[in-house]
Design an enzyme around this catalytic site. Sequence first.
Site, PDB file in Angstrom:
ATOM      1  N   HIS A  54       0.862  -1.176   0.000  1.00 45.09           N
ATOM      2  CA  HIS A  54       0.000   0.000   0.000  1.00 45.09           C
ATOM      3  C   HIS A  54       0.902   1.231   0.000  1.00 45.09           C
ATOM      4  CE1 HIS A  54      -3.887  -2.011   1.778  1.00 45.09           C
ATOM      5  NE2 HIS A  54      -3.363  -2.681   0.754  1.00 45.09           N
ATOM      6  N   GLU A  56       1.127   3.875   1.788  1.00 47.78           N
ATOM      7  CA  GLU A  56       1.699   4.294   3.076  1.00 47.78           C
ATOM      8  C   GLU A  56       2.878   3.401   3.457  1.00 47.78           C
ATOM      9  OE1 GLU A  56      -1.460   3.679   2.301  1.00 47.78           O
ATOM     10  OE2 GLU A  56      -2.862   4.755   3.585  1.00 47.78           O
ATOM     11  N   CYS A  84      -5.785   2.310   5.705  1.00 42.00           N
ATOM     12  CA  CYS A  84      -6.526   1.091   6.044  1.00 42.00           C
ATOM     13  C   CYS A  84      -5.981   0.549   7.371  1.00 42.00           C
ATOM     14  CB  CYS A  84      -6.362   0.061   4.926  1.00 42.00           C
ATOM     15  SG  CYS A  84      -4.755  -0.774   4.957  1.00 42.00           S
ATOM     16  N   CYS A  87      -2.218  -0.313   7.236  1.00 43.11           N
ATOM     17  CA  CYS A  87      -1.351   0.864   7.193  1.00 43.11           C
ATOM     18  C   CYS A  87      -1.375   1.612   8.520  1.00 43.11           C
ATOM     19  CB  CYS A  87      -1.759   1.775   6.045  1.00 43.11           C
ATOM     20  SG  CYS A  87      -1.406   1.038   4.443  1.00 43.11           S
TER      21      CYS A  87
END
Length: 157
Positions: A54, A56, A84, A87
């Site tokens: 992801h 991040e 999310c 993260c």
Amino acid sequence: MNQDERFLREAIRLAREGMNSGQGGPFGAVVVKDGEIIGSGPNRVTSTNDPTAHAEVVAIRDACEHLGTFQLEACTLYASCEPCPMCLGAIYWARPSRVVYAARHADAAEAGFDDSFIYEEIVKPHEHRRIPMQQMLADEAKTVFKEWIVKGSKIPY
Ligand SMILES: [Zn+2]
């Protein structure tokens, strides 16, 4: 334009660029320290076959490599979308001082990225989770913790 808007727009730019260049989903993030971008990343899940890539997480890894540390002290993480649960966990482990995000998780859900089921899973008893979790061999595994506790040279975190 204030600093927060400037860096958040860079995260949004990365989201669009990553999506259009086929790197992954429409998400971007940057890590900033002392007014300078020290780590960045678009989502790279599909291009690297890494479900944890992801934006991040990519940006945190990039920033930590750049700083040569595993902590993002005095850093701000800017994300094109609300992090999310994975993260969010990574953010707590990396310990930046602040997070600024643009789109809300409901906005991502409308685009097909609904992470609310993970929040629901977290509070469920293990036996009711979608992915079964089985616990065993705790005593054997705990011996490693006991060795860690008395280990002379170690880097706590
Ligand atoms: Zn995430």
